[in-house]
Structure formats: C-alpha cells, structure tokens
Write a protein that holds these residues in place. Sequence first.
Motif, PDB file in Angstrom:
ATOM      1  N   MET A   1      51.650 -25.648  11.856  1.00 53.37           N
ATOM      2  CA  MET A   1      51.969 -24.911  10.786  1.00 53.37           C
ATOM      3  C   MET A   1      51.325 -25.368   9.451  1.00 53.37           C
ATOM      4  SD  MET A   1      56.313 -24.332   9.542  1.00 53.37           S
ATOM      5  CE  MET A   1      56.617 -23.289   8.376  1.00 53.37           C
ATOM      6  N   ASP A   2      51.190 -24.267   8.412  1.00 51.02           N
ATOM      7  CA  ASP A   2      50.535 -24.537   7.180  1.00 51.02           C
ATOM      8  C   ASP A   2      51.219 -25.640   6.335  1.00 51.02           C
ATOM      9  OD1 ASP A   2      48.420 -22.802   7.696  1.00 51.02           O
ATOM     10  OD2 ASP A   2      49.715 -21.043   7.257  1.00 51.02           O
ATOM     11  N   PRO A   3      50.535 -26.361   5.401  1.00 53.61           N
ATOM     12  CA  PRO A   3      51.079 -27.377   4.553  1.00 53.61           C
ATOM     13  C   PRO A   3      52.094 -26.696   3.689  1.00 53.61           C
ATOM     14  CG  PRO A   3      48.782 -27.109   4.159  1.00 53.61           C
ATOM     15  CD  PRO A   3      48.994 -26.296   5.378  1.00 53.61           C
ATOM     16  N   VAL A   4      52.681 -27.833   2.757  1.00 53.93           N
ATOM     17  CA  VAL A   4      53.279 -27.217   1.657  1.00 53.93           C
ATOM     18  C   VAL A   4      52.269 -27.448   0.474  1.00 53.93           C
ATOM     19  CG1 VAL A   4      55.395 -27.586   0.090  1.00 53.93           C
ATOM     20  CG2 VAL A   4      55.685 -27.867   2.592  1.00 53.93           C
ATOM     21  N   ILE A   5      52.234 -26.195  -0.406  1.00 49.38           N
ATOM     22  CA  ILE A   5      51.509 -26.299  -1.426  1.00 49.38           C
ATOM     23  C   ILE A   5      52.255 -26.672  -2.615  1.00 49.38           C
ATOM     24  CG2 ILE A   5      50.011 -25.181  -3.072  1.00 49.38           C
ATOM     25  CD1 ILE A   5      49.354 -23.148  -0.669  1.00 49.38           C
ATOM     26  N   ILE A   6      51.801 -27.845  -3.388  1.00 49.39           N
ATOM     27  CA  ILE A   6      52.570 -28.226  -4.277  1.00 49.39           C
ATOM     28  C   ILE A   6      51.665 -28.256  -5.813  1.00 49.39           C
ATOM     29  CG2 ILE A   6      53.558 -30.181  -5.641  1.00 49.39           C
ATOM     30  CD1 ILE A   6      54.117 -31.425  -2.894  1.00 49.39           C
ATOM     31  N   VAL A   7      52.070 -27.448  -6.960  1.00 52.30           N
ATOM     32  CA  VAL A   7      51.243 -27.261  -7.982  1.00 52.30           C
ATOM     33  C   VAL A   7      51.768 -28.053  -8.771  1.00 52.30           C
ATOM     34  CG1 VAL A   7      50.411 -25.526  -9.669  1.00 52.30           C
ATOM     35  CG2 VAL A   7      51.027 -24.665  -7.248  1.00 52.30           C
ATOM     36  N   GLY A   8      50.794 -28.932  -9.570  1.00 48.55           N
ATOM     37  CA  GLY A   8      51.160 -29.933 -10.390  1.00 48.55           C
ATOM     38  C   GLY A   8      51.090 -31.270  -9.970  1.00 48.55           C
ATOM     39  N   ALA A   9      50.558 -32.384 -10.488  1.00 49.62           N
ATOM     40  CA  ALA A   9      50.104 -33.796 -10.359  1.00 49.62           C
ATOM     41  C   ALA A   9      51.048 -34.607 -11.180  1.00 49.62           C
ATOM     42  CB  ALA A   9      49.003 -34.106  -9.926  1.00 49.62           C
ATOM     43  N   GLY A  10      52.015 -34.271 -11.760  1.00 50.64           N
ATOM     44  CA  GLY A  10      52.835 -34.979 -12.769  1.00 50.64           C
ATOM     45  C   GLY A  10      53.820 -35.899 -11.765  1.00 50.64           C
ATOM     46  N   PRO A  11      54.643 -36.715 -12.271  1.00 51.22           N
ATOM     47  CA  PRO A  11      55.589 -37.422 -11.428  1.00 51.22           C
ATOM     48  C   PRO A  11      56.610 -36.713 -10.376  1.00 51.22           C
ATOM     49  CG  PRO A  11      55.831 -38.148 -13.802  1.00 51.22           C
ATOM     50  CD  PRO A  11      54.788 -37.221 -13.582  1.00 51.22           C
ATOM     51  N   VAL A  12      56.802 -35.620 -10.716  1.00 54.69           N
ATOM     52  CA  VAL A  12      57.778 -34.821  -9.918  1.00 54.69           C
ATOM     53  C   VAL A  12      56.814 -34.178  -8.885  1.00 54.69           C
ATOM     54  CG1 VAL A  12      59.017 -32.666  -9.786  1.00 54.69           C
ATOM     55  CG2 VAL A  12      59.377 -34.154 -11.793  1.00 54.69           C
ATOM     56  N   GLY A  13      55.533 -33.679  -9.008  1.00 57.30           N
ATOM     57  CA  GLY A  13      54.885 -33.070  -7.868  1.00 57.30           C
ATOM     58  C   GLY A  13      54.234 -34.236  -7.086  1.00 57.30           C
TER      59      GLY A  13
END
Length: 553
Positions: A1-13
């Motif tokens: 299955m494809d990965p989850v894409i996370i947009v943003g590399a701050g603390p939350v991402g």
Amino acid sequence: MDPVIIVGAGPVGLALALALARQEVPCVVLDEGPGKDEARPARTVVLREDTAALMERLTGVRLAHAGVRWAGWRSMRRKQVMCEIPFGDSEPAPLHIAQHVLTGALRTALAGERLVRIAVDSRLDTIEQEPSGVTAHTRGTTGTWWRGSYLVGCDGPRSTVRKLQDIRFPGRTAVERHAVAALRTELPWHDEALLHRVPPWRTSGPSAGEITARPLPDGVWRLDWLLPPGKELVTPELLLTRVRETLAGWTDGPTPPYELLDTGVHTVHHRLARRWRADRVFLAGDAAHLLGALGTHGLDEGLRDVDNLAWKLALAWHHGPHDALLDSYQTERRAIVASRLRAADQALPLVRGGGGLRSYVPGSARGHDVLLMDGHLGRGALGAPGTYADSPLAPGRLEGEVAVGTVPGSAVTDVRVTAEDGTFVRLRSRLGRGALLVVLIAPGTGVWERRHWVSAGIMPRLAAAVSALPHPAELLVAESYPGAAAHTVLLVRPDGHLVTALSGVRPADLYAAAEAVVGGTPTAGAGAEDGSGESAGDGTRAGARADARAGSR
C-alpha cells in the motif's frame, strides 16, 4: 500500500511521521525547506505534561535536558505577588524548550527510521484524489509526483493543502501582539516562570501592561511584552528600552548585565478550519487551527492532533478504510479546539478591556490573573486538555460499567503497570503502538512474580477475553488506579484516553466497547454479514460471541 504523505516538516509534521512509523506505516514528508532549522532562541514552545510525554516517547530523548521544567510559577500585579505555585508530583511542571531544539530531536529520531523519507526543497502545488489514494505534485529541485494512501497537511497557517482543498479558515486576525526577546541574564526567580501585570514602571511611554518571563537552559530567558492594540512599530530602540527598564525594575536597581540573543514580534490569530477531513486529505496543527491568546500555546493542540490521528490512520492503512473512525478525528479534535477558542474569546474582553467586571466586582483583578495563569499552565477552560466524552467512538451504556477517578474520554493516569513479559513499566510508555490497552486492577500483584498470579483467579478468563477482541490489545496489570476497586478492568485507547471501566471480567461488554472505539467494522464491510449469518456491526451479538469464546478457554 502507498505511504502516507505528510506536507510540512515542523514539529507537528515530524511528530506525525514518527507516530505512524512506530505503527509500521511508511510516510513521505514533503519539506519545502533545506531539511534543517534556523536556531531562533526567541521562538520557543511550552509543552504540558501530556504533550511533553508524547514527544519523549517518540524521540526517545529526555527533553528536560534540552529545555527547562519550571520550578514554579508566580503571578504579580504591580509590586504584589498574587499567586505562587511550586511544581512537583501533584502539579506537573510545564516544559519550556526552543522550537529548533525540539524539531532537531524529532529529525534525529527520524534519521534512523527506515519507514520515513523526508523530501527537502519540495513545495506542494497540486493534489489529486481518487477512491484508492491521493497524488501530490511538488515543485523545486526535486519536483515530482508523489503517490500516497492518505495526505495530511501540517503546513502551517498559510496551508497550501487547506487552500487546494478549498477549505475555509474563518476567525480573528491579530487578537494579540507581543514583542519578544531572548537574552542571557540573571533574574531573581531561578527557573521560575513569571507573569507580571501592570508593572510599576512607565518610562517608555505607553506600556504593554503585561510581561511574561520564561526560563530556558544556560541562564537564557524568553521575555514577552503584550503590545497595546493597534499597529505600533516595534523598533530595535523601543525593544532595548523595554529590556532595560524591565530588568532594572525586577532587580530594584540599575540594569543588570545581559546578552541579547534574539528578538521578534509574535502575533496571535484565532482561526478554525471548517473541515479537517476531505476524503483522504486531513489537516493538523496550525493548518487546522490557530490559537494562543491569554497564555495558551497552539503547539500543544497540534501535538494532540497527532496523537489522535496517528492510530486511526494506522488502523485504516493496515486494515482498510474505516470512515467512522477517520471521521471521528475531526469530530473529537475540532470540538475541543473550538471550545478553547470560545473560552479565550469570552475571557478576552474581561481580561484586556478597560472596564467590564473590573469596574463592578471587587477582586475581579485576581480573577483575571487566575484566568491568565490557567492559560499559561494548561488548566481550566483556557488550557486543560479536552476530553472525548461525547465522541462517536464512545460505547453505549454497558451493564458492567463503573466509575473510576478518570471520566471516560479523558486521559488516563500514568500509573505503574506490569507488562506481559513481567517487567514493571509506566502505563504511558505502552501508548502509541496502535493496540488497545486492557488494564486489570489487582492489588498485591506488585510484590509477587508474574508467574505466580498470571494463571490464577480471573486472569485466564480475562486473557481469553482480550485475545477475542476485534482489535489487537495488550493486557496489563496495575496494583491500583485512582478511584478503582479491586478487579476493575480498564479499556484504554491507543492515544491514552479511557474508553470504559468495567467491574470484573465482562467479555461481552469489553468486546462491545472495543468494537465501538475502533469505529465498528471497516467501511467495505459495513453492514455485511459474517459466516455465521450475524451482522458484524451488531455489538451485542459480537460481544456474545466473545463471551462464548472466553468461557470456553
């Protein structure tokens, strides 16, 4: 299955990527920056007990060594101390840490994570959804198309994800403005945070009327001055004047030596996205909400978004779409943040206004100080972590349900438990793995080796009931829990919130509660019949099956 894409590399991402990887879900983090963070001592975060514990669990780092846990808190008005609070076991201390230090710890933890890829210099410009997944396009030196199972926008207040999904972001702009400075100096309050309202000095013209001092490691302090309404320009000269008069005022003499490290202006907005989910696209952190007036801290809520969303996405990724479960992310989290925003908006006219209750109610100034203190310390309506009591994942009334010291939907107390391998651990250390936790309260077990009681009494029947649950669960044993009688059984969500407490081993109730908290059956099978001809979504029949299985072992 494809990965989850996370947009943003701050603390939350970054925290979301780690939380998903801990549950064996691959991720791609799209970082529009170079992959490292500028050191800004004046840009700091305050983490309450639950979010600090989450960060330490994800990073494996004792963050108290990288930040400062406050020794105490004091509120002053003019020259009078209004309140002093020492921190200890009964009042856990907030953790104050520079944001770049926190993100650095997250990046270090991710560097050895095989399931996470960070794509730097990747600015999102297109999202395309279809029933089986989502495709994102980025521009930059590594511009390309990315294929994912889900996409989460953790890309801040100006979220591109939110705009591409045409999600409105209503609210209020510039609710408060603060001038900020980070400096190295010596203050009279060692490792204590301070809120000083209406300080007695007025030498720099219109005074902000409120100053906050928060300690950092190595003798560094962050100072915030609340600016008056309007668009006052904060010049270097004005900021230096504020620094000097504040330090002189606090030390009752000439300005003590100091080293100015960083400055800035922090503007607080209050906004709440209309939707936090659009099919396979989600919002989290500042992309979904902005708050921060009256001492509250928005990153806390962003990290609670992570804790809530990660286990639900992981379950859907591994076992197929669970629409009821995924929808509950918005229902639970948006309601809590909306409540926090309402509380702050209602308190603002009283605390910041020139009249209001202050003119009519004796002692109202002290009440205002308490409101502000609640916001800074994470207590009361302004700052306390919310509960999921009205969650769509809450089970209906169960016959064997009993009351304990934790209300269903609230975070559980971090008691010592015995794990399945016989080791003693903290309950909170077992969170974030995607499994439900079943905790038996059994006084006296702590003084005996596990092999002596694991097959005695009600343990075999409870172990059978746990193995029959519709979702993986870990069985733990605690000698005690606040408000719980012996043989009480707690069911705890993967993010540490109590589902229910049952009196003794009740397999049918336990099964029904577990099925409810994972959103029932997967979307593809909703309402379908299983091989026995019974509806898989019928909690009563499913619980009865669990009871029969448990009773036969």
